[in-house]
Scaffold this motif. Structure first.
Motif, PDB file in Angstrom:
ATOM      1  N   TYR A   1      13.419   4.602   8.744  1.00 46.87           N
ATOM      2  CA  TYR A   1      12.576   5.773   8.519  1.00 46.87           C
ATOM      3  C   TYR A   1      12.125   5.839   7.063  1.00 46.87           C
ATOM      4  N   ARG A   2      13.011   5.466   6.152  1.00 48.78           N
ATOM      5  CA  ARG A   2      12.646   5.491   4.745  1.00 48.78           C
ATOM      6  C   ARG A   2      11.545   4.463   4.456  1.00 48.78           C
ATOM      7  N   MET A   3      11.633   3.297   5.081  1.00 44.49           N
ATOM      8  CA  MET A   3      10.597   2.290   4.878  1.00 44.49           C
ATOM      9  C   MET A   3       9.256   2.762   5.430  1.00 44.49           C
ATOM     10  N   VAL A   4       9.256   3.376   6.624  1.00 45.76           N
ATOM     11  CA  VAL A   4       8.011   3.873   7.211  1.00 45.76           C
ATOM     12  C   VAL A   4       7.445   5.016   6.379  1.00 45.76           C
ATOM     13  N   ARG A   5       8.317   5.885   5.856  1.00 45.67           N
ATOM     14  CA  ARG A   5       7.863   6.989   5.013  1.00 45.67           C
ATOM     15  C   ARG A   5       7.205   6.457   3.732  1.00 45.67           C
ATOM     16  N   ASP A   6       7.844   5.466   3.127  1.00 47.31           N
ATOM     17  CA  ASP A   6       7.275   4.877   1.912  1.00 47.31           C
ATOM     18  C   ASP A   6       5.958   4.184   2.214  1.00 47.31           C
TER      19      ASP A   6
ATOM     20  N   ALA B   1      -8.220   1.532   9.834  1.00 43.78           N
ATOM     21  CA  ALA B   1      -6.810   1.284   9.538  1.00 43.78           C
ATOM     22  C   ALA B   1      -6.601  -0.093   8.928  1.00 43.78           C
ATOM     23  N   ALA B   2      -7.308  -1.095   9.430  1.00 44.64           N
ATOM     24  CA  ALA B   2      -7.166  -2.442   8.871  1.00 44.64           C
ATOM     25  C   ALA B   2      -7.659  -2.502   7.433  1.00 44.64           C
ATOM     26  N   GLU B   3      -8.758  -1.835   7.155  1.00 45.35           N
ATOM     27  CA  GLU B   3      -9.263  -1.817   5.780  1.00 45.35           C
ATOM     28  C   GLU B   3      -8.289  -1.107   4.851  1.00 45.35           C
ATOM     29  N   ARG B   4      -7.725  -0.019   5.299  1.00 48.15           N
ATOM     30  CA  ARG B   4      -6.784   0.720   4.444  1.00 48.15           C
ATOM     31  C   ARG B   4      -5.514  -0.089   4.214  1.00 48.15           C
ATOM     32  N   ALA B   5      -5.065  -0.823   5.220  1.00 49.27           N
ATOM     33  CA  ALA B   5      -3.818  -1.581   5.093  1.00 49.27           C
ATOM     34  C   ALA B   5      -3.946  -2.790   4.194  1.00 49.27           C
ATOM     35  N   GLN B   6      -5.150  -3.203   3.839  1.00 49.62           N
ATOM     36  CA  GLN B   6      -5.304  -4.355   2.956  1.00 49.62           C
ATOM     37  C   GLN B   6      -4.714  -4.105   1.574  1.00 49.62           C
ATOM     38  N   ALA B   7      -4.529  -2.863   1.224  1.00 46.80           N
ATOM     39  CA  ALA B   7      -3.965  -2.546  -0.093  1.00 46.80           C
ATOM     40  C   ALA B   7      -2.453  -2.717  -0.137  1.00 46.80           C
ATOM     41  N   VAL B   8      -1.806  -3.011   1.000  1.00 47.30           N
ATOM     42  CA  VAL B   8      -0.346  -3.114   1.060  1.00 47.30           C
ATOM     43  C   VAL B   8       0.037  -4.460   1.664  1.00 47.30           C
ATOM     44  N   ASP B   9       0.683  -5.312   0.883  1.00 43.13           N
ATOM     45  CA  ASP B   9       1.274  -6.574   1.364  1.00 43.13           C
ATOM     46  C   ASP B   9       0.281  -7.407   2.159  1.00 43.13           C
ATOM     47  N   TYR B  10      -0.932  -7.546   1.647  1.00 44.61           N
ATOM     48  CA  TYR B  10      -1.944  -8.275   2.414  1.00 44.61           C
ATOM     49  C   TYR B  10      -1.587  -9.761   2.528  1.00 44.61           C
ATOM     50  N   GLY B  11      -1.128 -10.363   1.403  1.00 47.50           N
ATOM     51  CA  GLY B  11      -0.776 -11.781   1.459  1.00 47.50           C
ATOM     52  C   GLY B  11       0.408 -12.051   2.362  1.00 47.50           C
ATOM     53  N   LEU B  12       1.415 -11.176   2.316  1.00 50.37           N
ATOM     54  CA  LEU B  12       2.580 -11.356   3.178  1.00 50.37           C
ATOM     55  C   LEU B  12       2.232 -11.151   4.643  1.00 50.37           C
TER      56      LEU B  12
ATOM     57  N   GLU C   1       8.419  -8.816   6.049  1.00 49.23           N
ATOM     58  CA  GLU C   1       7.462  -9.177   7.097  1.00 49.23           C
ATOM     59  C   GLU C   1       7.206  -8.006   8.035  1.00 49.23           C
ATOM     60  N   LEU C   2       8.256  -7.278   8.396  1.00 43.89           N
ATOM     61  CA  LEU C   2       8.069  -6.127   9.280  1.00 43.89           C
ATOM     62  C   LEU C   2       7.201  -5.061   8.610  1.00 43.89           C
ATOM     63  N   ARG C   3       7.426  -4.809   7.326  1.00 43.24           N
ATOM     64  CA  ARG C   3       6.613  -3.824   6.620  1.00 43.24           C
ATOM     65  C   ARG C   3       5.144  -4.256   6.589  1.00 43.24           C
ATOM     66  N   ALA C   4       4.888  -5.536   6.392  1.00 42.66           N
ATOM     67  CA  ALA C   4       3.508  -6.017   6.360  1.00 42.66           C
ATOM     68  C   ALA C   4       2.851  -5.903   7.733  1.00 42.66           C
ATOM     69  N   VAL C   5       3.604  -6.157   8.793  1.00 44.40           N
ATOM     70  CA  VAL C   5       3.039  -6.074  10.139  1.00 44.40           C
ATOM     71  C   VAL C   5       2.777  -4.629  10.534  1.00 44.40           C
ATOM     72  N   LEU C   6       3.640  -3.720  10.110  1.00 44.13           N
ATOM     73  CA  LEU C   6       3.483  -2.319  10.488  1.00 44.13           C
ATOM     74  C   LEU C   6       2.443  -1.587   9.654  1.00 44.13           C
ATOM     75  N   ALA C   7       2.008  -2.160   8.538  1.00 45.21           N
ATOM     76  CA  ALA C   7       1.071  -1.451   7.657  1.00 45.21           C
ATOM     77  C   ALA C   7      -0.210  -1.033   8.369  1.00 45.21           C
ATOM     78  N   PRO C   8      -0.929  -1.921   9.073  1.00 47.15           N
ATOM     79  CA  PRO C   8      -2.148  -1.460   9.759  1.00 47.15           C
ATOM     80  C   PRO C   8      -1.874  -0.501  10.907  1.00 47.15           C
ATOM     81  N   VAL C   9      -0.671  -0.559  11.485  1.00 42.96           N
ATOM     82  CA  VAL C   9      -0.334   0.373  12.568  1.00 42.96           C
ATOM     83  C   VAL C   9      -0.116   1.770  12.006  1.00 42.96           C
TER      84      VAL C   9
END
Length: 685
Positions: A104-109, A261-272, A182-190
């Motif tokens: 939950y802390r990771m998703v909140r961050d 959502a995909a455009e917004r998620a590019q700012a977080v862990d895009y390379g990972l 990896e999980l944080r990078a995959v969940l970013a666009p979601v």
């Protein structure tokens, strides 16, 4: 950042414009429904003021008023059904914040970095996918009154926004196979999708679409009388008409939301995220292989593996050992896995494993004597050994119904038990016999064609197997030994192709097994089947008459056992006493479990596959009882035979030669090489 912000704004604007188009469809439908009432008001007002007088106007007023009342009543009924119909909810296992504070802390961050509302809750699903799901409908119940419902700042307005936020559903294989980054990078666009979902127009449009879809589902059931059926048909027809009018706009709205959502998620862990997408494809390949080759045989034996997510890690590790393309993936195992974000990953894995068994196979919700969990260390004895001996017992029961002698006239005393020699001798083709030829379409089309005597012989053996005996259906029904453990068949629709998959040749066969070899007994991988509706006679074309008769008897016996199991599962018989409760699966009251399995894995096996699996099981039983072989588990291919600790994958072509040509020589040579004594009785269940 300017480019990213511009892309997010364009996607959000496109989604909002499409949402307004959906709402306009609703407004137009309401305007059409109110039109007769408006006309009736005009006519009544004209009569009261003395402008529209006369007999004709009076009749028009009465007719339009009655029509308006009927239309308003129908509109109210449709609106009531749409508002009260319960939208479909994906079966998941809820994850409370107390059981996964780090997750939950990771998703909140992640939500704070994306500047979007945090999801209202987190749930796990036995699938290789992640998405947001709206569960704010009143039928789904109010959100629990806990302090951790709001993943963002616990302030009043923020709390109200978070309470209406969707639920984040995460595929459980991701948690066990992926690393935390990896999980944080995959969940970013979601997670970024919660931003557009909070817009009032998009939220209203989605609620309208879900209500219409739920109304169509609610009215598709049969009514109790003609009036109820007519009402359901009318409401369902209106709902379908509105859905067709919103279909294009709703699809474009969701595309706009995904693009934003995909455009917004590019700012977080895009390379990972690019690297993590490779793990998504690999996890899908391993999960599908684990379910179809390893879990399905256990489910058929009344056992459900309680650590499926741990098994997918073992399967993917084995895949990385065999496949050169996946060599670098095993080195990731030294990093922190995402399942460490859970306080008790074992309990979560057990709950998800039971849910997977219910969704993909249709097992009961509670454990019991006939539906018990099994660990991976117990799998060879509890599943593989029992499956082989159950199939061997079924094979000999069908041979009994065909009138096949248990022992030859010159057999030694005490050799009248269930032996492999009995099967080999029965399926051996004599010079006077020939395999059943394939059906000739030209001969079927020509009524004057002369029938082939060999084809007539094969058909006769297939219709009434055994000379002077009853058919398997007639005798096996009265046979008191016919009641055995169930072996129900599962079916599936092919899943989506993985984003990144390893070597296809390796996914279809191990490194020491030919690609065209059939699966191990108990498993049923039909990925190469080109025609799932092939007729049984065409499937058995090319086999011997005795093989075709035996396959028909086995198929009939399996069908009876499956029908008996379904009758017990439907509640016609009381549950066994002393059943214990299994892991709690949250949300089971929100979906209809009468239609289980919702996602069956495999199509029904053909007669040839059933016959091959049963003969292979009998051979394995003879090898275990007379040559010291042991049952084993291969993470990619399921049940396997171990001889001196090594896997023997060369049995399939010899069994296929016996089934297709009636030639036992290759199989007897294989048995002699291992020291198997086919004349010795084997232990059955």
């Amino acid at each position: 950042m300017t480019g990213i912000g511009g892309g997010v704004e364009l996607g959000a604007q496109a989604a909002r414009s499409r949402a307004l188009a959906v709402l306009r469809v609703r407004s137009r439908a309401l305007a059409v429904a109110l039109l007769p009432a408006a006309v009736a008001v005009i006519l009544l007002a004209g009569g009261s003021t003395g402008h529209l007088v006369g007999g004709g106007w009076d009749a028009a007023r009465w007719a339009v008023s009655v029509l308006a009342l009927l239309v308003l009543a129908a509109t109210a009924a449709v609106a009531l059904v749409v508002a009260r119909a319960r939208p479909a909810v994906t079966p998941t296992v809820a994850v409370a914040e107390e059981s996964a504070p780090d997750l939950y802390r990771m998703v909140r961050d992640l939500a704070d970095r994306l500047d979007v509302p945090a999801p209202s809750a987190i749930a796990l699903t036995p699938d290789c996918d992640s998405w947001l799901e709206d569960r704010t409908h009143p039928a789904h119940g109010p959100p629990p009154a806990r302090d951790h419902d709001d993943l963002s700042d616990p302030v009043g307005p923020a709390r109200r926004r978070s309470a209406a936020a969707p639920v984040l559903v995460i595929g459980s294989p991701f948690l066990w196979w992926m690393r935390v980054g990896e999980l944080r990078a995959v969940l970013a666009p979601v997670v970024a999708g919660t931003g557009p979902a909070a817009h009032p127009d998009i939220a209203a449009a989605r609620r309208f679409i879900r209500g219409l879809d739920a109304a169509v589902a609610a009215t598709s059931t049969d009514g109790r009388g003609p009036l109820a059926r007519a009402a359901r048909g009318g409401i369902g027809g209106v709902s379908r008409l509105l859905l067709r009018g919103c279909r294009v706009h709703a699809a474009e709205m969701e595309r706009g939301v995904a693009a934003a959502a995909a455009e917004r998620a590019q700012a977080v862990d895009y390379g990972l995220r690019i690297v993590a997408q490779e793990q998504v494809g690999l996890a899908y390949a391993g999960w599908d292989r684990l379910l179809t080759r390893v879990a399905l045989p256990a489910w058929r034996m009344g056992r459900w593996p309680s650590r499926l997510d741990v098994g997918v890690v073992a399967a993917l590790t084995e895949l990385s050992r065999r496949d050169r393309l996946a060599e670098g993936f095993a080195s990731r195992l030294g990093e922190r896995p995402a399942c460490d974000l859970l306080e008790e990953p074992g309990l979560m894995d057990e709950a998800v494993s039971l849910l997977a068994a219910r969704l993909f196979h249709g097992g009961p919700a509670e454990t019991g004597p006939d539906w018990a969990p099994v660990g991976w260390e117990e799998y060879p004895e509890e599943v593989v050994d029992r499956a082989w001996r159950t199939d061997a017992a079924r094979l000999h029961r069908v041979l009994d119904t065909l009138g096949v002698r248990r022992a030859a006239e010159d057999a030694a005393p005490g050799a009248d038990g269930p032996t492999l020699s009995r099967v080999l001798d029965h399926l051996t083709t004599t010079p006077a016999e020939a395999p059943v030829p394939a059906r000739d379409p030209a001969a079927d089309a020509d009524p004057d064609a002369t029938p082939d005597p060999d084809a007539t012989l094969g058909t006769a053996h297939h219709a009434t197997p055994g000379t002077g005996t009853a058919t398997p259906d007639d005798q096996a029904t009265s046979d008191p030994q016919a009641a055995t453990a169930s072996d129900p068949q599962a079916a599936t629709a092919p899943g989506p192709q993985a984003a990144t998959t390893p070597d296809p040749q390796l996914l279809t066969a191990p490194d020491d097994q030919p690609a065209d070899a059939p699966a191990a007994p108990g498993s049923a991988d039909h990925s190469d089947d080109g025609n799932g509706t092939e007729d049984d006679d065409d499937d058995l074309a090319g086999t011997t008459p005795r093989g075709a008769a035996l396959a028909a008897g086995l198929s009939a016996q399996l069908a009876r056992e499956e029908a008996r199991t379904q009758a017990l599962a439907s509640g016609t018989a009381p549950p066994p006493p002393g059943t214990a409760s299994g892991p709690a699966v949250t949300g089971t009251a929100l979906w209809d479990d009468r239609a289980l399995p919702l996602l069956p894995l495999q199509p029904p096996r053909t007669g040839r596959e059933i016959l091959t699996a049963h003969i292979t099981a009998m051979v394995c039983c003879a090898a275990m009882d007379t040559a010291g072989a042991t049952p084993g588990l291969d993470w990619l291919d399921g049940p396997t035979l171990l001889v001196d600790g090594a896997r023997r994958a060369d049995l399939a072509p010899h069994v296929r030669s016996l089934v297709e040509t009636g030639d036992p020589a290759p199989l007897r040579a294989w048995l002699s090489d291992l020291g198997v004594r086919p004349e010795k009785p084997v232990r059955l269940v």
